[in-house]
Design an enzyme around this catalytic site. Sequence first.
Site, PDB file in Angstrom:
ATOM      1  CE1 TYR A 118      -3.489   2.770   0.969  1.00  0.00           C
ATOM      2  CE2 TYR A 118      -1.630   3.638   2.204  1.00  0.00           C
ATOM      3  CZ  TYR A 118      -2.878   3.806   1.646  1.00  0.00           C
ATOM      4  OH  TYR A 118      -3.494   5.025   1.753  1.00  0.00           O
ATOM      5  CD  GLU A 206      -5.749   4.961  -0.852  1.00  0.00           C
ATOM      6  OE1 GLU A 206      -5.828   5.131   0.374  1.00  0.00           O
ATOM      7  OE2 GLU A 206      -6.726   4.623  -1.542  1.00  0.00           O
TER       8      GLU A 206
END
Length: 395
Positions: A118, A206
């Site tokens: 992530y 993101e």
Amino acid sequence: MNIHEYQAKAILKKHGVTIQEGITASTPNEAVDAAKKLQEETGTQWWVLKAQIHAGGRGKGGGVKLAKSLEEVAKIAEGMIGMQLVTHQTGPEGRKVHKILVAQDVYYPGPSGKMEFYMGVLLNRQTGKNTVMYSTEGGVDIEDVADKTPELIFKEEVDPATGILPFQARKIAFNLGLSGQAFKQMTRFVQSLYEAYVSVDASLFEINPVLKATDDKILAVDAKVGLDDNALFRHPELAAMRDLSEEDATEVEAGKHNLNFVKLDGNVGCMVNGAGLAMATMDIIKLSGGDPANFLDVGGGANAQTVEAGLRIILDDPAVKAVLINVFGGIVRCDRVAAGVVEAYKKLGNIQVPVIVRLQGTNAEEGKEVIDNSGLKVRSAISLKEAADIVKEVV
Ligand code: GDP
Ligand code: MN
């Protein structure tokens, strides 16, 4: 403003970030053409079809599907385009899928050495710096990771004056447990991602997951971007990416009249001038036992037109059982606002729910008089407490 995954990936690519390549399609035929083209360009044997909506959690909701043949591409596209996709971020009504992204399958040939990370860059308003958030535990369960094992999420603060420094990029690659070619690629990935974030004036960029593929390549499989609306004027090409079908129709309508409107779940419509006063008004409504149906800031120049547009938008919501107009006359005079309310009320006609007007500040008494003498079913109040009590009485 938010943009789609395929748009965010185009930005990444422009900044040298390796991405999972894909082509958008709006019909099953286009999807098959896209799949063929991707096969020629990337050599991919399988494809992933991804619903393009402004919400995450698509994988778990059935919005990301693997196709192993052109027949499967057509079949999956058929089912996905036009579907109402429900994910944990869309609410129960879901979002209609207008477009899909036909992407190369980057997980092939299987799990050996494959890892999902992530990585997100966001603005830390407390420190006035940008933060790179990252974790070894990327993929569809990142919310669970943040919830249950927050120690697995790392943060690197970046001074906006210097940008991300090489040692920081190395630290991040190291903390992700990488070495060799993958380590090198990751340092470049982080730096390019940071550059992309800065260049578009994002408040969030993101990537989840960042994939370490079997051949040690590091690439962006997904991309989510939140753009700073206040900086959009500097980026006409980004402003043009706006997809109104992804936004709340009422909020779009309010934006056209320069009204700041946010839909909420309650039944008391509010129209207020000034964001701070709007917040206070919502608090008072809550305190008196009501529940605000919306946040609506008409801004500094409350006049008959803005009041009318605001009232129309509020009354469009069938949940609204009462309307509280709370205006502080600073620059704008209360008697003018009152006249505006009366005019708007008459113009809209046939208003079924009680409207309570609270005016305070310059010419408040005169404003109250205008309301009281209008002959309309509008109730006036001068103190906020008084207004809240009337609201409580009527809802
Ligand atoms: P999200 O669920 O909305 O975050 O959508 P993502 O783009 O992150 O995709 C969800 C999941 O689909 C990923 O975490 C992967 O596990 C899977 N996925 C995405 N791309 C591929 C691919 O190319 N091949 C395979 N086999 N799975 C993929
Ligand atoms: Mn994702």
